[in-house]
Motif scaffolding. Structure first.
Motif, PDB file in Angstrom:
ATOM      1  N   THR A 248       0.824  -1.201   0.000  1.00 24.44           N
ATOM      2  CA  THR A 248       0.000   0.000   0.000  1.00 24.44           C
ATOM      3  C   THR A 248       0.863   1.257   0.000  1.00 24.44           C
ATOM      4  OG1 THR A 248      -1.735  -1.182   1.191  1.00 24.44           O
ATOM      5  CG2 THR A 248      -1.812   1.216   1.254  1.00 24.44           C
ATOM      6  N   THR A 249       1.885   1.243   0.838  1.00 23.62           N
ATOM      7  CA  THR A 249       2.791   2.391   0.894  1.00 23.62           C
ATOM      8  C   THR A 249       3.528   2.566  -0.432  1.00 23.62           C
ATOM      9  OG1 THR A 249       3.089   2.026   3.264  1.00 23.62           O
ATOM     10  CG2 THR A 249       4.701   3.427   2.160  1.00 23.62           C
ATOM     11  N   ALA A 250       3.989   1.482  -1.006  1.00 28.27           N
ATOM     12  CA  ALA A 250       4.709   1.553  -2.279  1.00 28.27           C
ATOM     13  C   ALA A 250       3.788   2.019  -3.406  1.00 28.27           C
ATOM     14  CB  ALA A 250       5.310   0.197  -2.620  1.00 28.27           C
ATOM     15  N   PHE A 251       2.536   1.593  -3.375  1.00 28.59           N
ATOM     16  CA  PHE A 251       1.581   2.037  -4.392  1.00 28.59           C
ATOM     17  C   PHE A 251       1.348   3.540  -4.272  1.00 28.59           C
ATOM     18  CE2 PHE A 251      -2.674   2.721  -6.098  1.00 28.59           C
ATOM     19  CZ  PHE A 251      -2.565   2.100  -7.333  1.00 28.59           C
TER      20      PHE A 251
ATOM     21  N   LEU B 269       3.421   5.719  -3.038  1.00 30.25           N
ATOM     22  CA  LEU B 269       4.644   6.422  -3.430  1.00 30.25           C
ATOM     23  C   LEU B 269       5.054   6.158  -4.883  1.00 30.25           C
ATOM     24  CD1 LEU B 269       6.718   5.867  -0.169  1.00 30.25           C
ATOM     25  CD2 LEU B 269       5.499   7.939  -0.882  1.00 30.25           C
ATOM     26  N   ASP B 270       4.265   5.367  -5.597  1.00 26.13           N
ATOM     27  CA  ASP B 270       4.494   5.053  -7.010  1.00 26.13           C
ATOM     28  C   ASP B 270       5.848   4.369  -7.226  1.00 26.13           C
ATOM     29  OD1 ASP B 270       3.777   4.860  -9.665  1.00 26.13           O
ATOM     30  OD2 ASP B 270       4.592   6.831 -10.187  1.00 26.13           O
ATOM     31  N   VAL B 271       6.028   3.234  -6.515  1.00 19.83           N
ATOM     32  CA  VAL B 271       7.229   2.413  -6.661  1.00 19.83           C
ATOM     33  C   VAL B 271       6.767   1.012  -7.105  1.00 19.83           C
ATOM     34  CG1 VAL B 271       9.316   1.585  -5.518  1.00 19.83           C
ATOM     35  CG2 VAL B 271       8.264   3.716  -4.751  1.00 19.83           C
ATOM     36  N   PRO B 272       6.595   0.826  -8.423  1.00 23.31           N
ATOM     37  CA  PRO B 272       5.999  -0.418  -8.921  1.00 23.31           C
ATOM     38  C   PRO B 272       6.742  -1.697  -8.525  1.00 23.31           C
ATOM     39  CG  PRO B 272       6.210   1.181 -10.696  1.00 23.31           C
ATOM     40  CD  PRO B 272       6.894   1.751  -9.506  1.00 23.31           C
ATOM     41  N   TRP B 273       8.073  -1.671  -8.545  1.00 25.42           N
ATOM     42  CA  TRP B 273       8.818  -2.891  -8.211  1.00 25.42           C
ATOM     43  C   TRP B 273       8.568  -3.308  -6.764  1.00 25.42           C
ATOM     44  CZ3 TRP B 273      12.345  -3.029  -4.297  1.00 25.42           C
ATOM     45  CH2 TRP B 273      12.833  -1.816  -3.831  1.00 25.42           C
TER      46      TRP B 273
END
Length: 76
Positions: A31-34, A36-40
Motif C-alpha cells: 500500500t505504501t509503495a503504491f 509512493l508510485d514504486v511499482p517494483w
C-alpha cells in the motif's frame, strides 16, 4: 440447551497467525509503495503475501495448524 456449541477455532493457531502477520506486512508495504508510485516494491509486496500464504501452509503441515498434533489450544 445441554450441549454447548463447540468452538470451531476460527484460525487461532500458530500457522494462521504466521500467515496473517506476514501477509499484513506485505499489504502494508504494498500500500505504501503504491502510494509512493514504486511499482517494483508493489510487486515485491505481492510476492511477500504469496510467501505468507505458503509459510502458513508449511507451518500447518508441520503440525501447528488447528488440528495439528503440536497445537495446544488455550482455554478462554
Amino acid at each position: 440447551m445441554s450441549n454447548p456449541i463447540a468452538d470451531p477455532g476460527h484460525g487461532h493457531s500458530p500457522a494462521a497467525w504466521t500467515a496473517v502477520i506476514i501477509m499484513l506486512v506485505g499489504a502494508a508495504i504494498g500500500t505504501t509503495a503504491f502510494f509512493l508510485d514504486v511499482p517494483w516494491l508493489v510487486w515485491s509486496a505481492v510476492v511477500l503475501m504469496v510467501i505468507g500464504l505458503i509459510a502458513g501452509w508449511v507451518v500447518s503441515k508441520a503440525g501447528y495448524g488447528i488440528n495439528g498434533p503440536k497445537y495446544a489450544p488455550k482455554e478462554h
